[in-house]
Design a protein around this motif. Structure first.
Motif, mmCIF file in Angstrom:
data_model
loop_
_atom_site.group_PDB
_atom_site.id
_atom_site.type_symbol
_atom_site.label_atom_id
_atom_site.label_comp_id
_atom_site.label_asym_id
_atom_site.label_seq_id
_atom_site.Cartn_x
_atom_site.Cartn_y
_atom_site.Cartn_z
ATOM 1 N N GLY A 133 0.808 -1.208 0.000
ATOM 2 C CA GLY A 133 0.000 0.000 0.000
ATOM 3 C C GLY A 133 0.842 1.260 0.000
ATOM 4 O O GLY A 133 2.055 1.225 -0.137
ATOM 5 N N HIS A 134 0.155 2.387 0.155
ATOM 6 C CA HIS A 134 0.852 3.662 0.215
ATOM 7 C C HIS A 134 0.816 4.193 1.645
ATOM 8 O O HIS A 134 -0.019 3.763 2.444
ATOM 9 C CB HIS A 134 0.194 4.666 -0.751
ATOM 10 N N PRO A 135 1.705 5.121 1.982
ATOM 11 C CA PRO A 135 1.700 5.671 3.349
ATOM 12 C C PRO A 135 0.393 6.390 3.641
ATOM 13 O O PRO A 135 -0.133 7.123 2.799
ATOM 14 C CB PRO A 135 2.885 6.643 3.329
ATOM 15 N N VAL A 136 -0.098 6.200 4.864
ATOM 16 C CA VAL A 136 -1.331 6.835 5.317
ATOM 17 C C VAL A 136 -1.012 7.637 6.573
ATOM 18 O O VAL A 136 -0.408 7.117 7.515
ATOM 19 C CB VAL A 136 -2.421 5.792 5.607
ATOM 20 N N PHE A 137 -1.431 8.881 6.573
ATOM 21 C CA PHE A 137 -1.167 9.780 7.696
ATOM 22 C C PHE A 137 -1.866 9.285 8.951
ATOM 23 O O PHE A 137 -3.041 8.914 8.930
ATOM 24 C CB PHE A 137 -1.657 11.178 7.332
ATOM 25 N N LEU A 138 -1.122 9.284 10.070
ATOM 26 C CA LEU A 138 -1.705 8.905 11.355
ATOM 27 C C LEU A 138 -1.929 10.111 12.257
ATOM 28 O O LEU A 138 -3.029 10.296 12.791
ATOM 29 C CB LEU A 138 -0.781 7.912 12.078
ATOM 30 N N ILE A 139 -0.867 10.917 12.442
ATOM 31 C CA ILE A 139 -0.965 11.983 13.427
ATOM 32 C C ILE A 139 0.180 12.969 13.248
ATOM 33 O O ILE A 139 1.182 12.662 12.590
ATOM 34 C CB ILE A 139 -0.935 11.390 14.856
ATOM 35 N N GLN A 140 0.013 14.147 13.825
ATOM 36 C CA GLN A 140 1.075 15.146 13.839
ATOM 37 C C GLN A 140 1.297 15.629 15.269
ATOM 38 O O GLN A 140 0.354 15.829 16.025
ATOM 39 C CB GLN A 140 0.703 16.348 12.972
ATOM 40 N N LEU A 141 2.564 15.833 15.608
ATOM 41 C CA LEU A 141 2.937 16.396 16.900
ATOM 42 C C LEU A 141 3.688 17.690 16.642
ATOM 43 O O LEU A 141 4.545 17.753 15.745
ATOM 44 C CB LEU A 141 3.817 15.418 17.680
ATOM 45 N N VAL A 142 3.381 18.712 17.432
ATOM 46 C CA VAL A 142 3.959 20.030 17.194
ATOM 47 C C VAL A 142 4.724 20.563 18.401
ATOM 48 O O VAL A 142 5.782 21.167 18.262
ATOM 49 C CB VAL A 142 2.856 21.037 16.797
ATOM 50 N N LYS A 143 4.189 20.350 19.580
ATOM 51 C CA LYS A 143 4.755 20.971 20.778
ATOM 52 C C LYS A 143 5.796 20.087 21.443
ATOM 53 O O LYS A 143 5.679 18.860 21.467
ATOM 54 C CB LYS A 143 3.630 21.258 21.769
ATOM 55 N N SER A 144 6.776 20.718 22.013
ATOM 56 C CA SER A 144 7.802 20.015 22.778
ATOM 57 C C SER A 144 7.149 19.206 23.899
ATOM 58 O O SER A 144 6.321 19.734 24.638
ATOM 59 C CB SER A 144 8.773 21.047 23.365
ATOM 60 N N GLY A 145 7.500 17.916 23.985
ATOM 61 C CA GLY A 145 6.963 17.066 25.036
ATOM 62 C C GLY A 145 5.537 16.595 24.812
ATOM 63 O O GLY A 145 4.958 15.938 25.675
ATOM 64 N N GLU A 146 4.983 16.886 23.668
ATOM 65 C CA GLU A 146 3.580 16.554 23.402
ATOM 66 C C GLU A 146 3.357 15.049 23.375
ATOM 67 O O GLU A 146 4.191 14.296 22.890
ATOM 68 C CB GLU A 146 3.148 17.169 22.073
ATOM 69 N N VAL A 147 2.226 14.629 23.911
ATOM 70 C CA VAL A 147 1.802 13.230 23.890
ATOM 71 C C VAL A 147 0.375 13.187 23.342
ATOM 72 O O VAL A 147 -0.492 13.942 23.789
ATOM 73 C CB VAL A 147 1.840 12.592 25.292
ATOM 74 N N LYS A 148 0.164 12.311 22.369
ATOM 75 C CA LYS A 148 -1.176 12.134 21.807
ATOM 76 C C LYS A 148 -1.493 10.649 21.750
ATOM 77 O O LYS A 148 -0.597 9.829 21.532
ATOM 78 C CB LYS A 148 -1.278 12.735 20.407
ATOM 79 N N LYS A 149 -2.771 10.342 21.912
ATOM 80 C CA LYS A 149 -3.197 8.947 21.874
ATOM 81 C C LYS A 149 -4.285 8.762 20.836
ATOM 82 O O LYS A 149 -5.164 9.604 20.670
ATOM 83 C CB LYS A 149 -3.690 8.496 23.253
ATOM 84 N N GLN A 150 -4.212 7.620 20.158
ATOM 85 C CA GLN A 150 -5.252 7.183 19.248
ATOM 86 C C GLN A 150 -5.527 5.719 19.589
ATOM 87 O O GLN A 150 -4.797 4.834 19.177
ATOM 88 C CB GLN A 150 -4.806 7.277 17.784
ATOM 89 N N LYS A 151 -6.561 5.488 20.400
ATOM 90 C CA LYS A 151 -6.909 4.136 20.807
ATOM 91 C C LYS A 151 -5.683 3.447 21.415
ATOM 92 O O LYS A 151 -5.196 3.854 22.461
ATOM 93 C CB LYS A 151 -7.478 3.350 19.638
ATOM 94 N N ARG A 152 -5.136 2.434 20.779
ATOM 95 C CA ARG A 152 -3.999 1.698 21.350
ATOM 96 C C ARG A 152 -2.650 2.322 20.994
ATOM 97 O O ARG A 152 -1.610 1.821 21.422
ATOM 98 C CB ARG A 152 -4.036 0.244 20.871
ATOM 99 N N LEU A 153 -2.651 3.402 20.234
ATOM 100 C CA LEU A 153 -1.408 4.029 19.790
ATOM 101 C C LEU A 153 -1.132 5.277 20.623
ATOM 102 O O LEU A 153 -2.025 6.109 20.821
ATOM 103 C CB LEU A 153 -1.501 4.428 18.317
#
Lengths: 115, 112
Positions: free
Chosen positions: B41-61
């Motif tokens: 397949g081709h790459p699919v965007f998951l998420i973007q992080l911008v801020k220093s120390g930022e933490v983001k969650k997507q279900k199990r990720l």
């Protein structure tokens, strides 16, 4: 997100010939990019396709080898010229809106083999 | 020029095990994005992080951006067979523009 159609999906070409890959988007987009990806490897940016002006090429890629057109905001072509076996790869177009941090959306790619 | 390395290159896990891939840039980044590419397949965007120390969650990720904005990580809890693929980080430099430098990628295989 934008729907991106890339053609052809695959091709087998003879050494010394050229192939033009098309990338069509279903909506106007600001940014269009062309990447190369060897099987099992990462993506390498070839160039940014600029609407109405010459593409911006990355180090190691030149216009004579990879001429790019972008006549409008929905369409671009990449030509791989005077192909050699080293050009065998997957070529991907991607699109993004203007602005820092906009995600890129990719076409399905063109799998190119040179004999 | 900017280089973005990922480790490990490959990871085989049993379904249900956790997985982490680490991304390190040679230069400071303005932001970092993560993509997943399924086999064929081709790459699919998951998420973007911008801020220093930022933490983001997507279900199990869970995605983290380092304090110095030069590294990032992706952690998957309790992997499933649908997680199979190659995970790429992609960094944008601080000099402006829209160019992304893709990391070397981590290929994940999940076995039952």
């Amino acid at each position: 997100s934008a729907v991106i159609s890339q053609k052809p999906s695959r091709d087998i070409c003879q050494r010394g010939t050229s192939l033009t890959i098309q990338c069509q988007v279903d909506s106007q987009v600001t940014m269009m990019f062309w990447y190369r990806q060897q099987p099992g490897q990462s993506l390498t940016l070839i160039a940014t396709a600029n609407q109405g002006s010459e593409a911006t090429y990355e180090s190691g890629f030149v216009i004579d080898k990879f001429p790019i057109s972008r006549p409008n905001l929905t369409f671009s072509t990449l030509t791989v010229s005077n192909m050699s076996p080293e050009d065998s790869s997957i070529y991907l177009c991607s699109v993004a809106e203007q602005g820092a941090g906009q995600p890129q959306h990719f076409g399905d790619g063109t799998r190119l083999s040179i004999l | 020029g900017q280089q973005v390395m990922q480790i490990p290159q490959y990871q085989h896990v049993q379904e249900g095990e956790d997985f982490t891939t680490y991304c390190n840039s040679s230069t400071t980044l303005s932001n970092i994005q993560w993509y997943k590419q399924r086999p064929g397949g081709h790459p699919v965007f998951l998420i973007q992080l911008v801020k220093s120390g930022e933490v983001k969650k997507q279900k199990r990720l869970t995605f983290q951006f380092g304090e110095a904005k030069k590294n990032s990580s992706l952690h998957i809890t309790a992997t499933q067979t649908t997680d199979v693929g190659t995970y790429f980080c992609a960094g944008r430099g601080t000099g402006g523009g829209n160019k992304l430098t893709f990391g070397t990628g981590t290929q994940l295989k999940v076995e039952l």
